[in-house]
Design a protein around this motif. Structure first.
Motif, PDB file in Angstrom:
ATOM      1  N   GLU A 126       0.844  -1.183   0.000  1.00  0.00           N
ATOM      2  CA  GLU A 126       0.000   0.000   0.000  1.00  0.00           C
ATOM      3  C   GLU A 126       0.883   1.236   0.000  1.00  0.00           C
ATOM      4  O   GLU A 126       2.078   1.145   0.293  1.00  0.00           O
ATOM      5  CB  GLU A 126      -0.927  -0.017   1.214  1.00  0.00           C
ATOM      6  N   LYS A 127       0.301   2.376  -0.322  1.00  0.00           N
ATOM      7  CA  LYS A 127       1.071   3.618  -0.324  1.00  0.00           C
ATOM      8  C   LYS A 127       1.782   3.796   1.006  1.00  0.00           C
ATOM      9  O   LYS A 127       1.144   3.809   2.049  1.00  0.00           O
ATOM     10  CB  LYS A 127       0.160   4.815  -0.589  1.00  0.00           C
ATOM     11  N   GLY A 128       3.089   3.912   0.948  1.00  0.00           N
ATOM     12  CA  GLY A 128       3.864   4.202   2.147  1.00  0.00           C
ATOM     13  C   GLY A 128       4.165   3.023   3.045  1.00  0.00           C
ATOM     14  O   GLY A 128       4.944   3.165   3.985  1.00  0.00           O
ATOM     15  N   GLU A 129       3.567   1.853   2.808  1.00  0.00           N
ATOM     16  CA  GLU A 129       3.859   0.717   3.685  1.00  0.00           C
ATOM     17  C   GLU A 129       3.510  -0.610   3.020  1.00  0.00           C
ATOM     18  O   GLU A 129       2.648  -0.691   2.155  1.00  0.00           O
ATOM     19  CB  GLU A 129       3.108   0.825   5.010  1.00  0.00           C
TER      20      GLU A 129
ATOM     21  N   ASN B   8      -1.497  -3.387  -3.960  1.00  0.00           N
ATOM     22  CA  ASN B   8      -1.155  -4.588  -4.706  1.00  0.00           C
ATOM     23  C   ASN B   8      -1.265  -5.731  -3.714  1.00  0.00           C
ATOM     24  O   ASN B   8      -0.751  -5.637  -2.604  1.00  0.00           O
ATOM     25  CB  ASN B   8       0.271  -4.498  -5.260  1.00  0.00           C
ATOM     26  N   VAL B   9      -1.964  -6.801  -4.082  1.00  0.00           N
ATOM     27  CA  VAL B   9      -2.123  -7.968  -3.219  1.00  0.00           C
ATOM     28  C   VAL B   9      -1.213  -9.073  -3.746  1.00  0.00           C
ATOM     29  O   VAL B   9      -1.278  -9.425  -4.930  1.00  0.00           O
ATOM     30  CB  VAL B   9      -3.588  -8.449  -3.199  1.00  0.00           C
TER      31      VAL B   9
END
Length: 98
Positions: A57-60, A81-82
């Motif tokens: 995810e954004k940032g992590e 993204n999974v």
């Protein structure tokens, strides 16, 4: 966007798409991913197998393990993204509500 991928793609199979819901089955080989995407609809996920998710995810990046049959929901607007972070195939049903 590059035509090359570092990971194999997850397989999406559309099961139902009507005025109320869109239901998709996702199947992942170990290491497979969905590719980065943004959810335009709120949704529920029901794992068909035990799932070892890597959520980019954004940032992590975070690891989340979800047992077969357990369900969770998320709001529209999620970008991620999974990735199947496990060493076994995994699958889940995604139910997006319109």
């Amino acid at each position: 966007m590059s035509q090359y991928r570092a990971r194999p793609p997850a397989l999406a199979t559309l099961l139902l798409d009507d005025a109320v819901v869109r239901i998709t089955r996702w199947d992942f080989k170990p290491g497979a991913d969905t590719g980065v995407h943004t959810h335009g609809l709120s949704y529920v996920v029901v794992p068909m197998t035990d799932c070892q998710f890597l959520l980019e995810e954004k940032g992590e990046n975070r690891r989340v393990d979800v047992a077969k049959g357990a369900a969770y929901r998320r709001d529209a607007g999620i970008e991620h993204n999974v990735v199947n972070a496990g060493d076994q195939p995994m699958s889940f049903i995604e139910i997006e509500y319109k």
